[in-house]
Design a protein around this motif. Structure first.
Motif, mmCIF file in Angstrom:
data_model
loop_
_atom_site.group_PDB
_atom_site.id
_atom_site.type_symbol
_atom_site.label_atom_id
_atom_site.label_comp_id
_atom_site.label_asym_id
_atom_site.label_seq_id
_atom_site.Cartn_x
_atom_site.Cartn_y
_atom_site.Cartn_z
ATOM 1 N N ALA A 70 0.809 -1.028 0.062
ATOM 2 C CA ALA A 70 -0.183 -0.020 -0.159
ATOM 3 C C ALA A 70 0.931 1.346 -0.003
ATOM 4 O O ALA A 70 2.024 1.232 0.644
ATOM 5 N N THR A 71 0.245 2.378 -0.558
ATOM 6 C CA THR A 71 1.093 3.555 -0.577
ATOM 7 C C THR A 71 -0.012 4.703 -0.420
ATOM 8 O O THR A 71 -1.099 4.765 -0.913
ATOM 9 N N GLY A 72 0.733 6.041 -0.123
ATOM 10 C CA GLY A 72 -0.005 7.130 -0.141
ATOM 11 C C GLY A 72 1.061 8.166 -0.086
ATOM 12 O O GLY A 72 2.358 7.992 0.488
ATOM 13 N N ALA A 73 0.782 9.406 -0.674
ATOM 14 C CA ALA A 73 1.828 10.270 -0.703
ATOM 15 C C ALA A 73 1.235 11.733 -0.473
ATOM 16 O O ALA A 73 0.036 12.128 -0.653
ATOM 17 N N LEU A 74 2.085 12.715 -0.224
ATOM 18 C CA LEU A 74 2.016 14.065 -0.082
ATOM 19 C C LEU A 74 2.829 14.690 -1.287
ATOM 20 O O LEU A 74 4.069 14.651 -1.219
ATOM 21 N N CYS A 75 2.385 15.636 -2.245
ATOM 22 C CA CYS A 75 3.024 16.624 -3.131
ATOM 23 C C CYS A 75 2.636 17.962 -2.496
ATOM 24 O O CYS A 75 1.599 18.262 -1.954
ATOM 25 N N PHE A 76 3.396 18.996 -3.078
ATOM 26 C CA PHE A 76 3.196 20.199 -2.492
ATOM 27 C C PHE A 76 3.084 21.205 -3.841
ATOM 28 O O PHE A 76 3.887 21.173 -4.585
ATOM 29 N N TYR A 77 2.431 22.122 -3.576
ATOM 30 C CA TYR A 77 2.391 23.147 -4.520
ATOM 31 C C TYR A 77 1.834 24.580 -3.964
ATOM 32 O O TYR A 77 1.569 24.552 -2.692
ATOM 33 N N GLN A 78 2.179 25.664 -4.623
ATOM 34 C CA GLN A 78 1.961 27.097 -4.258
ATOM 35 C C GLN A 78 1.132 27.617 -5.074
ATOM 36 O O GLN A 78 1.103 27.620 -6.378
ATOM 37 N N LEU A 79 0.006 28.435 -4.423
ATOM 38 C CA LEU A 79 -1.103 29.158 -4.893
ATOM 39 C C LEU A 79 -0.782 30.526 -4.645
ATOM 40 O O LEU A 79 -0.271 30.711 -3.614
ATOM 41 N N PRO A 80 -1.512 31.534 -5.187
ATOM 42 C CA PRO A 80 -1.182 32.788 -4.781
ATOM 43 C C PRO A 80 -1.972 32.804 -3.277
ATOM 44 O O PRO A 80 -2.855 32.399 -3.071
ATOM 45 N N PRO A 81 -1.421 33.838 -2.397
ATOM 46 C CA PRO A 81 -1.925 33.718 -1.076
ATOM 47 C C PRO A 81 -3.447 34.229 -1.276
ATOM 48 O O PRO A 81 -3.993 35.095 -2.024
ATOM 49 N N SER A 82 -4.220 33.913 -0.219
ATOM 50 C CA SER A 82 -5.528 34.326 0.016
ATOM 51 C C SER A 82 -5.982 34.518 1.463
ATOM 52 O O SER A 82 -5.065 34.268 2.161
ATOM 53 N N PHE A 83 -7.028 34.798 1.623
ATOM 54 C CA PHE A 83 -7.497 35.250 3.094
ATOM 55 C C PHE A 83 -7.578 34.244 3.937
ATOM 56 O O PHE A 83 -7.105 34.000 4.972
ATOM 57 N N SER A 84 -7.939 32.890 3.242
ATOM 58 C CA SER A 84 -8.297 31.577 3.930
ATOM 59 C C SER A 84 -6.671 30.896 3.806
ATOM 60 O O SER A 84 -6.698 29.877 4.732
ATOM 61 N N ASN A 85 -5.851 31.229 2.993
ATOM 62 C CA ASN A 85 -4.616 30.701 3.178
ATOM 63 C C ASN A 85 -3.566 31.614 2.659
ATOM 64 O O ASN A 85 -3.026 31.696 1.620
ATOM 65 N N PRO A 86 -3.028 32.457 3.851
ATOM 66 C CA PRO A 86 -2.292 33.473 3.574
ATOM 67 C C PRO A 86 -0.609 33.056 3.044
ATOM 68 O O PRO A 86 -0.206 33.965 2.428
ATOM 69 N N THR A 87 -0.302 31.929 2.888
ATOM 70 C CA THR A 87 0.770 31.354 2.512
ATOM 71 C C THR A 87 0.608 31.066 1.225
ATOM 72 O O THR A 87 1.712 31.003 0.520
ATOM 73 N N GLY A 88 -0.454 30.701 0.875
ATOM 74 C CA GLY A 88 -0.828 30.032 -0.467
ATOM 75 C C GLY A 88 -0.275 28.461 -0.762
ATOM 76 O O GLY A 88 -0.344 27.967 -1.536
ATOM 77 N N ARG A 89 0.618 28.204 0.350
ATOM 78 C CA ARG A 89 0.980 26.770 0.387
ATOM 79 C C ARG A 89 0.042 25.616 0.487
ATOM 80 O O ARG A 89 -0.724 25.781 1.428
ATOM 81 N N ILE A 90 0.057 24.565 -0.510
ATOM 82 C CA ILE A 90 -0.936 23.356 -0.355
ATOM 83 C C ILE A 90 -0.377 22.541 -0.436
ATOM 84 O O ILE A 90 0.619 21.897 -1.044
ATOM 85 N N ALA A 91 -0.792 21.380 0.405
ATOM 86 C CA ALA A 91 -0.459 20.063 0.552
ATOM 87 C C ALA A 91 -1.411 19.166 -0.158
ATOM 88 O O ALA A 91 -2.514 19.181 -0.145
ATOM 89 N N TYR A 92 -0.782 18.358 -1.198
ATOM 90 C CA TYR A 92 -2.003 17.351 -2.042
ATOM 91 C C TYR A 92 -1.858 15.904 -1.732
ATOM 92 O O TYR A 92 -0.589 15.614 -2.001
ATOM 93 N N LEU A 93 -2.637 15.377 -1.185
ATOM 94 C CA LEU A 93 -2.890 13.848 -0.797
ATOM 95 C C LEU A 93 -3.176 13.098 -2.216
ATOM 96 O O LEU A 93 -4.070 13.313 -2.904
ATOM 97 N N THR A 94 -2.112 12.345 -2.286
ATOM 98 C CA THR A 94 -2.307 11.472 -3.771
ATOM 99 C C THR A 94 -1.788 10.133 -3.858
ATOM 100 O O THR A 94 -1.262 9.844 -2.822
ATOM 101 N N ASN A 95 -1.966 9.384 -4.851
ATOM 102 C CA ASN A 95 -1.385 8.199 -4.939
ATOM 103 C C ASN A 95 -1.532 7.133 -3.830
ATOM 104 O O ASN A 95 -1.122 6.285 -3.417
ATOM 105 N N MET A 96 -3.133 7.268 -3.474
ATOM 106 C CA MET A 96 -3.383 6.453 -2.635
ATOM 107 C C MET A 96 -3.713 4.902 -2.917
ATOM 108 O O MET A 96 -4.520 5.092 -3.850
ATOM 109 N N TYR A 97 -3.072 4.006 -2.654
ATOM 110 C CA TYR A 97 -3.404 2.672 -3.291
ATOM 111 C C TYR A 97 -3.065 1.606 -2.375
ATOM 112 O O TYR A 97 -1.916 1.472 -1.798
ATOM 113 N N THR A 98 -3.772 0.597 -2.296
ATOM 114 C CA THR A 98 -3.866 -0.701 -1.543
ATOM 115 C C THR A 98 -4.094 -1.988 -2.593
ATOM 116 O O THR A 98 -5.019 -1.985 -2.950
#
Length: 155
Positions: A70-98
């Motif tokens: 089984a596997t699961g992963a996080l990759c990361f990306y950057q969006l322009p900052p917003s009021f709800s996410n002042p840094t704009g940093r996003i962690a994306y959960l992906t590649n979940m498989y068993t």
């Protein structure tokens, strides 16, 4: 039929896992209904090797007698900052498989919890994902909510 169930062990993936991660990703895509119109194995191996090495992907695996099941992963990306996410940093959960033989044992749920801890440790305030129908309940149970075409969890 298996005679005895072994304990699943969890660890971060390493460069030694690249081939198996590529194999599981292909299985995942096919299970999700994508037709294998080209051989992407070499591209996947290159991606996993470089992304694990540079830290742009954090991947956890569940193993049974040292074999990755089984596997699961996080990759990361950057969006322009917003009021709800002042840094704009996003962690994306992906590649979940068993692997089929190991499903319905809580392995994916445990991988999700390990990956959420990784995101918190790195000071991410939000984790996003796109859920397959089969995986949706795992994410709902982990606190993700559907929003604007994806699921998200505030940390």
């Amino acid at each position: 039929m298996r005679e005895a169930m072994h304990m699943i062990e969890y660890r971060k993936a390493s460069e030694n896992d690249v081939s198996r991660l590529a194999e599981l990703r292909v299985k995942q895509l096919i299970d999700e209904g994508y037709r294998p119109t080209s051989d992407i194995t070499d591209h996947l191996k290159t991606y996993y090797a470089s992304s694990i090495a540079d830290g742009s992907l954090i991947c956890w695996v569940g193993t049974d007698e040292a074999a990755v099941v089984a596997t699961g992963a996080l990759c990361f990306y950057q969006l322009p900052p917003s009021f709800s996410n002042p840094t704009g940093r996003i962690a994306y959960l992906t590649n979940m498989y068993t692997d089929d033989a190991f499903r319905r044992r809580g392995i994916a749920s445990h991988l999700v919890s390990l990956l959420l801890k990784e995101a918190e440790k790195l000071a991410y305030t939000s984790v996003r994902l796109h859920a397959s129908d089969d995986g949706r309940s795992i994410y709902v149970n982990a606190g993700f909510v559907a929003t604007d075409g994806y699921m998200a969890k505030k940390l």
